[in-house]
Design a protein around this motif. Structure first.
Motif, PDB file in Angstrom:
ATOM      1  N   GLY A  54       0.476  -1.232  -0.069  1.00  0.00           N
ATOM      2  CA  GLY A  54      -0.038   0.026   0.221  1.00  0.00           C
ATOM      3  C   GLY A  54       0.980   1.637  -0.138  1.00  0.00           C
ATOM      4  N   ARG A  55       0.016   2.285   0.183  1.00  0.00           N
ATOM      5  CA  ARG A  55       0.825   3.286   0.139  1.00  0.00           C
ATOM      6  C   ARG A  55       0.128   4.640   0.268  1.00  0.00           C
ATOM      7  NH1 ARG A  55       1.071   8.739  -4.919  1.00  0.00           N
ATOM      8  NH2 ARG A  55       1.614   9.704  -3.682  1.00  0.00           N
ATOM      9  N   HIS A  56       1.077   5.168   1.562  1.00  0.00           N
ATOM     10  CA  HIS A  56       0.984   5.674   2.985  1.00  0.00           C
ATOM     11  C   HIS A  56       0.219   7.046   2.478  1.00  0.00           C
ATOM     12  CE1 HIS A  56       0.615   6.613   7.238  1.00  0.00           C
ATOM     13  NE2 HIS A  56      -0.518   7.905   6.695  1.00  0.00           N
ATOM     14  N   ILE A  57      -0.364   8.058   2.220  1.00  0.00           N
ATOM     15  CA  ILE A  57      -0.214   9.661   1.536  1.00  0.00           C
ATOM     16  C   ILE A  57      -0.405  10.027   3.102  1.00  0.00           C
ATOM     17  CG2 ILE A  57      -1.158  11.905   0.888  1.00  0.00           C
ATOM     18  CD1 ILE A  57      -2.117   9.770  -1.129  1.00  0.00           C
ATOM     19  N   ASP A  58       0.437  11.207   4.382  1.00  0.00           N
ATOM     20  CA  ASP A  58       0.656  11.421   5.106  1.00  0.00           C
ATOM     21  C   ASP A  58       0.467  13.323   5.151  1.00  0.00           C
ATOM     22  OD1 ASP A  58       1.012  12.451   7.827  1.00  0.00           O
ATOM     23  OD2 ASP A  58       2.001  11.269   8.541  1.00  0.00           O
ATOM     24  N   LEU A  59      -0.602  13.877   5.126  1.00  0.00           N
ATOM     25  CA  LEU A  59      -0.508  15.169   4.730  1.00  0.00           C
ATOM     26  C   LEU A  59       0.017  15.854   5.515  1.00  0.00           C
ATOM     27  CD1 LEU A  59      -4.967  15.443   4.271  1.00  0.00           C
ATOM     28  CD2 LEU A  59      -2.885  15.529   2.767  1.00  0.00           C
ATOM     29  N   ALA A  60       0.532  15.674   6.822  1.00  0.00           N
ATOM     30  CA  ALA A  60       1.786  16.054   7.315  1.00  0.00           C
ATOM     31  C   ALA A  60       2.646  16.210   6.957  1.00  0.00           C
ATOM     32  CB  ALA A  60       2.305  15.547   9.218  1.00  0.00           C
ATOM     33  N   VAL A  61       3.011  15.609   5.632  1.00  0.00           N
ATOM     34  CA  VAL A  61       4.085  15.885   4.709  1.00  0.00           C
ATOM     35  C   VAL A  61       3.543  16.541   3.678  1.00  0.00           C
ATOM     36  CG1 VAL A  61       6.271  14.760   3.522  1.00  0.00           C
ATOM     37  CG2 VAL A  61       5.595  14.119   6.114  1.00  0.00           C
ATOM     38  N   SER A  62       2.006  15.617   2.856  1.00  0.00           N
ATOM     39  CA  SER A  62       1.821  15.825   1.520  1.00  0.00           C
ATOM     40  C   SER A  62       0.821  17.367   1.574  1.00  0.00           C
ATOM     41  CB  SER A  62       1.140  15.126   0.947  1.00  0.00           C
ATOM     42  OG  SER A  62       2.206  13.805   0.706  1.00  0.00           O
ATOM     43  N   ALA A  63       0.479  17.681   2.733  1.00  0.00           N
ATOM     44  CA  ALA A  63      -0.793  19.052   2.493  1.00  0.00           C
ATOM     45  C   ALA A  63       0.172  20.326   2.060  1.00  0.00           C
ATOM     46  CB  ALA A  63      -0.972  19.614   4.144  1.00  0.00           C
ATOM     47  N   PRO A  64       1.492  20.499   1.329  1.00  0.00           N
ATOM     48  CA  PRO A  64       2.078  21.733   1.209  1.00  0.00           C
ATOM     49  C   PRO A  64       1.669  21.665  -0.209  1.00  0.00           C
ATOM     50  CG  PRO A  64       3.311  20.795   2.778  1.00  0.00           C
ATOM     51  CD  PRO A  64       2.044  20.275   2.800  1.00  0.00           C
ATOM     52  N   ALA A  65       2.101  20.065  -0.740  1.00  0.00           N
ATOM     53  CA  ALA A  65       1.740  20.192  -2.106  1.00  0.00           C
ATOM     54  C   ALA A  65       0.203  20.347  -2.456  1.00  0.00           C
ATOM     55  CB  ALA A  65       2.591  19.525  -2.933  1.00  0.00           C
ATOM     56  N   LEU A  66      -0.979  20.444  -1.718  1.00  0.00           N
ATOM     57  CA  LEU A  66      -2.144  20.422  -2.039  1.00  0.00           C
ATOM     58  C   LEU A  66      -2.527  22.425  -2.644  1.00  0.00           C
ATOM     59  CD1 LEU A  66      -3.533  17.357  -0.676  1.00  0.00           C
ATOM     60  CD2 LEU A  66      -2.652  17.431  -2.980  1.00  0.00           C
ATOM     61  N   PHE A  67      -2.183  22.732  -0.847  1.00  0.00           N
ATOM     62  CA  PHE A  67      -2.110  23.834  -0.966  1.00  0.00           C
ATOM     63  C   PHE A  67      -1.942  25.035  -1.438  1.00  0.00           C
ATOM     64  CE2 PHE A  67      -2.742  22.685   3.820  1.00  0.00           C
ATOM     65  CZ  PHE A  67      -4.214  22.077   4.057  1.00  0.00           C
ATOM     66  N   ARG A  68      -1.213  24.417  -2.200  1.00  0.00           N
ATOM     67  CA  ARG A  68      -0.348  25.742  -3.057  1.00  0.00           C
ATOM     68  C   ARG A  68      -1.680  25.687  -4.402  1.00  0.00           C
ATOM     69  NH1 ARG A  68       4.573  23.376  -2.285  1.00  0.00           N
ATOM     70  NH2 ARG A  68       4.329  21.547  -3.570  1.00  0.00           N
ATOM     71  N   ALA A  69      -2.934  25.115  -4.198  1.00  0.00           N
ATOM     72  CA  ALA A  69      -3.824  25.093  -5.204  1.00  0.00           C
ATOM     73  C   ALA A  69      -5.413  25.053  -4.744  1.00  0.00           C
ATOM     74  CB  ALA A  69      -3.549  24.036  -6.643  1.00  0.00           C
TER      75      ALA A  69
END
Length: 194
Positions: A38-53
Motif C-alpha cells: 500500500g501507499r501511505h499519504i500523510d498530509l503532515a508531509v503532503s498538504a503543502p503540495a495540495l495547499f498551493r492550489a
C-alpha cells in the motif's frame, strides 16, 4: 496480474501522529491479508503540495500525482484526527480536489483518533456522508482510537487491533478475488525466480 492499489490517507497535519500510526496499522493488516503493498499519504508531509492550489487545474506535478493516486486507488483507508467535531481541513481540501466520480463503488475503511469516546461519532456523522457523496463503499466497521490506545504513537490496544482485523475481513468480503490474485501472483513470481 496487477497489484491491488491500496492507498491510506492520514488527515493529520503534525508529526508524529496517532492518526498516521492508526492508518499505517490498517494498511499493514491489509497488506498482510491481500499480499499487496500500500501507499501511505500523510498530509503532515503532503498538504503543502495540495495547499498551493484551490482547484485541481492549479496543482503542480507533485499535487497532481497525490490526487491521481487517490482517484486510481482500488481500496482507500482514510483517517483523521477529530478536530472541532469534524475531520481536518487538510483532509477536506484533498477531497475537494478529487473528481466527484472517481471513487464510485470503491471500498473505504474509515478511521479516526480523538480525545474522548464521544468524538468517535465523527466517523458516522462526518466521514460517512463525505464518502456517500462520492458513492464510495464505506465499510460498516470503522476504527476509532483514543490516546490511551497508543504507546509512543504505536497502536497498543488489543481492542483496536480486533477492530482493524474486523474491518479488513469486511474488505475481503467486498473484494474476494483480490487475495486469490495476489496469492497466484506470488506463486508465479516464486516459480519464475526458482
Amino acid at each position: 496480474m496487477q497489484d491491488l492499489r491500496i492507498v491510506g490517507i492520514s488527515g493529520n497535519v503534525k508529526a508524529p501522529s496517532r492518526t498516521s500510526s492508526l492508518v499505517a496499522a490498517v494498511l499493514r493488516q491489509i497488506e498482510s491479508r491481500f499480499g499487496s503493498s500500500g501507499r501511505h499519504i500523510d498530509l503532515a508531509v503532503s498538504a503543502p503540495a495540495l495547499f498551493r492550489a484551490l482547484r485541481v487545474d492549479q496543482l503542480d506535478e507533485e499535487g497532481t500525482e497525490i490526487v491521481r493516486a487517490v482517484e486510481s486507488a482500488d481500496v482507500l483507508v482514510v483517517g483523521s484526527p477529530v478536530y472541532r467535531a469534524s475531520y481536518s481541513g487538510a483532509l477536506k481540501h484533498l477531497f475537494d480536489l478529487v473528481h466527484y466520480e472517481a471513487l464510485a463503488g470503491k471500498p473505504v475503511i474509515l478511521a479516526a483518533t480523538g480525545g474522548t469516546p464521544l468524538h468517535g461519532l465523527m466517523i458516522d456523522h462526518q466521514l460517512r456522508p463525505l464518502f456517500s457523496f462520492f458513492k464510495a463503499l464505506a465499510l460498516p466497521t470503522s476504527v476509532y482510537a483514543l490516546e490511551s490506545d497508543f504507546n509512543s504513537y504505536a497502536v497498543a490496544s488489543s481492542d483496536i487491533q480486533k477492530r482493524i482485523r474486523a474491518a479488513v475481513h469486511e474488505l475481503e468480503l467486498i473484494v474476494p478475488h483480490a487475495r486469490t490474485l495476489a496469492l497466484a501472483r506470488a506463486e508465479e513470481q516464486s516459480r519464475l525466480s526458482a
